[in-house]
Enzyme design. Structure first.
Site, PDB file in Angstrom:
ATOM      1  CG  HIS A 215      -1.845   1.144   1.310  1.00  0.00           C
ATOM      2  ND1 HIS A 215      -3.158   1.077   0.903  1.00  0.00           N
ATOM      3  CD2 HIS A 215      -1.662   2.426   1.751  1.00  0.00           C
ATOM      4  CE1 HIS A 215      -3.734   2.256   1.082  1.00  0.00           C
ATOM      5  NE2 HIS A 215      -2.848   3.091   1.603  1.00  0.00           N
ATOM      6  CD  GLU A 216       1.680   3.343   3.699  1.00  0.00           C
ATOM      7  OE1 GLU A 216       1.794   4.435   3.120  1.00  0.00           O
ATOM      8  OE2 GLU A 216       0.695   3.066   4.416  1.00  0.00           O
TER       9      GLU A 216
ATOM     10  CG  HIS B  98       0.433   6.161  -0.815  1.00  0.00           C
ATOM     11  ND1 HIS B  98      -0.710   6.686  -1.377  1.00  0.00           N
ATOM     12  CD2 HIS B  98       0.047   5.583   0.359  1.00  0.00           C
ATOM     13  CE1 HIS B  98      -1.746   6.440  -0.583  1.00  0.00           C
ATOM     14  NE2 HIS B  98      -1.317   5.770   0.477  1.00  0.00           N
TER      15      HIS B  98
ATOM     16  CD  GLU C  27      -4.495   7.050   1.644  1.00  0.00           C
ATOM     17  OE1 GLU C  27      -4.268   5.845   1.440  1.00  0.00           O
ATOM     18  OE2 GLU C  27      -3.700   7.807   2.225  1.00  0.00           O
TER      19      GLU C  27
END
Length: 630
Positions: free
Chosen positions: A484-485, A488, A507
């Protein structure tokens, strides 16, 4: 400038007048003191005239000059040093819904010395309520407005960049032949030449930024520190074009400042780090917070020996000993980013090293990883962003499946990180590369942050914060959060939302892509197993979204809360982040989940392979830029 802000109101004001002046580069020179829990030093800001006030004719007149009041008169000069006993606040008020720097025609009811001097500001200082919009009030001095909160500003001054030796090379260009010999014009033109150097001269640019930041001051500037902003003016200067384009601010943070957390790590050692505060970095340094203010930065941070400084920077900094017991760490960034993405963590972090045999195997894997993307034709196109040294135009970077990475943690968590985290990072980075292509950033640090961290993770340029909570959950929890990170880096950092209320653009994409990355990172999974895992996660997310929709305020569930006004700014460039200070919002995941289901639906309609191919093209077209939902 500031309206009477309702302390109960949940909107976050972004006060900086970016349409008048736009910061292009920051240089921070800071000392971290754990005894007093204060970060103190200087910041130098280099500006360009904002889009609304750039010269548009050969006469040198500003494009909006004709709108100025013909009868404008320069108000009485105010000395730079004003006794503290004479300090008083201006009483004019403005409308809250337009943060343009405007006085709405009301007279300045303060006395002629009603401006705070370059004396240290008392913690209880009243905010300025006077707004000077040069478009409507030509008889007022121009106000530079920066976002600022919980800071003690000690001094503001113009920097004499013309005093730097060898700087004359920036005054020899043909464009300077008609420039006035006035020192102010020369200084501003030097800054202009410096901030517009081509990308292939970035090393020279950083060198001269540093030299200019160390130049002597050439006059203190008047300033007022308010609740949400720092207002700066130069007596007699009425336009952004004539305002100093290089200013130096000496300041210090406050222990209670909300941008950083002073705490202890899991081993009981002191540390401080940026916590992803709703007010972003304005309590760490004065800045321009609206996303449109894309800037580069350099930072030198001094702290006691034994501490490690990690930061959002392109280089893996090595400490330099300045004197016994004091180390200095230097980082830089050449890709323009919003000031909110600046991140720092200072603590007794220990680097978690690969066992030598594993590291050797890993290096071989990185070099031999084939790219699953046979079609890189769009990489031959020019990028659409402002010029900077872009990895999408670097052939070697385009083939780098796993960027260099390091892991840092408190001493007591090193063994756990070695067992759980180290082996996952290259798998997740490679899966991300296989999905989206070129990594936007050249390296990655991963830090296990203290236990007071309120989230599972936070991504910034070149660095990811992870909660200790992901470590005991086995490879699945740690791997999915890491994916997930990492996502980004593309969605949220390389491609940012032009309006922060559209956080689903960051997000929602990261939540959707974490599943894709993690499925590909688990190389042992069969197609059916991966599909079953995705369906199960979708079901759990749907239940979570249903519960949240049933138990939260309806207005907080909207992906575009500003509706048709999304992305709109005031005349000055200031705006608000709707619900940006709403306490319960930080616990909500509706933007993650609604965005995820929207993207999942699109992928199911056109097919996952086609959809991911379109995302790769989208990334190449829009990296380095700000976008809206449209």
């Amino acid at each position: 400038m500031e309206a009477q802000l309702d302390p109960m109101k949940d909107d976050l004001p972004l006060m900086a007048n970016t349409s008048h002046m736009l910061v292009k580069h920051y240089i921070l020179d800071l000392d971290v003191d754990f005894k007093s829990k204060v970060i103190e030093g200087i910041i130098v800001l280099f500006f360009e005239t904002g889009s609304r006030y750039r010269k548009t004719s050969s006469t040198g007149k500003e494009g909006r000059q004709s709108q100025f009041d013909d009868s404008c008169k320069m108000r009485a000069s105010v000395p730079c040093h004003i006794p503290a006993t004479n300090v008083s606040a201006c009483s004019s008020k403005t409308e809250y819904n337009d943060f343009a720097a405007c006085g709405k025609g009301k007279e300045d009811t303060s006395d002629k010395n009603g401006n705070h001097s370059n004396e240290e500001q008392a913690s209880g200082i009243s905010s300025s309520k006077n707004c000077c919009d040069i478009e409507n009030h030509g008889n007022e001095d121009f106000l530079l407005v920066l976002d600022c909160c919980d800071l003690s500003v000690l001094k503001v001054e113009e920097v004499d960049v013309a005093a730097v030796s060898d700087i004359e090379k920036f005054t020899r260009s043909a464009k300077l032949s008609d420039v006035s010999k006035e020192p102010e014009n020369l200084r501003n033109q030097i800054v202009h030449e410096l901030v517009t150097l081509p990308a292939d001269r970035w090393k020279e640019q950083l060198y001269y930024f540093t030299r200019c930041s160390q130049a002597p001051g050439c006059g203190e500037l008047l300033f007022t520190a308010g609740t949400w902003s720092l207002e700066i003016r130069k007596s007699g200067v009425q336009t952004p074009t004539d305002f100093p384009h290089a200013i130096r601010i000496r300041y210090k943070t406050k222990p209670e400042g909300r941008s950083v957390a002073w705490t202890t790590d899991q081993s009981g050692r002191p540390c401080v780090y940026t916590i992803g505060s709703p007010i972003n970095n304005r309590a760490l340094f004065p800045c321009q917070e609206p996303p449109v203010a894309l800037s580069t930065w350099q930072a030198s941070v001094r702290t006691a020996a034994g501490f490690v400084v990690l930061m959002s920077g392109e280089n893996s900094a090595e400490p330099v000993q300045l004197q016994e017991g004091i180390l200095s760490w230097y980082y830089y960034v050449t890709m323009p980013m919003p000031a909110s993405t600046f991140t720092i963590a200072v603590g007794c972090w220990q680097e978690v090293k690969q066992p030598s045999f594993t590291a050797a195997v890993q290096t071989n894997m990185e070099l031999s990883l084939p790219s699953s993307q046979a079609d890189f034709r769009w990489h031959e196109e020019m990028c659409g962003h402002v010029e900077y040294p872009c990895r999408f135009q670097n052939p070697a970077a385009r083939l780098q499946a796993v960027i260099p990475y390091r892991v840092f943690a408190p001493m007591c968590l090193m063994e756990c990180c070695e067992e759980r985290l180290l082996q996952l990072i290259p798998q997740c980075l490679s899966a991300a590369y296989t999905t989206l292509g070129t990594h936007p950033f050249s390296r990655l640090d991963v830090l296990i942050v203290p236990s007071n961290f309120s989230s599972l993770g936070m991504a910034s340029p070149h660095i990811i914060f992870l909660s200790q909570s992901v470590l005991p959950g086995g490879s699945h929890l740690c791997g999915t959060r890491l994916c997930h990170e990492i996502a980004h880096a593309w969605f949220g950092l390389a491609i940012g939302a032009r309006d922060w209320t559209e956080e689903w653009l960051s997000e929602g994409f990261a939540t959707f892509l974490e599943d894709i990355f993690w499925a590909r990172a688990q190389q042992q999974l069969s197609h059916d197993e991966a599909k079953g895992q995705l369906e199960l996660k979708a079901l759990l997310r749907w239940r979570r979204l249903r519960d949240e929709v049933q138990n939260s305020e309806e207005e907080l569930q909207v992906l575009r809360p500003k509706k048709e006004s999304t992305g709109q700014l005031s005349e000055s460039g200031a705006c608000i982040v709707k619900h940006g200070l709403k306490a319960e919002k930080i616990f909500m995941q509706v933007h993650y989940l609604k965005g995820y289901f929207l993207l999942r639906s699109l992928a199911r309609i056109i097919g996952e392979a086609s959809y991911l191919a379109s995302l790769r093209k989208f990334v190449h077209k829009f990296h380095g830029q700000l976008v809206l939902s449209q």
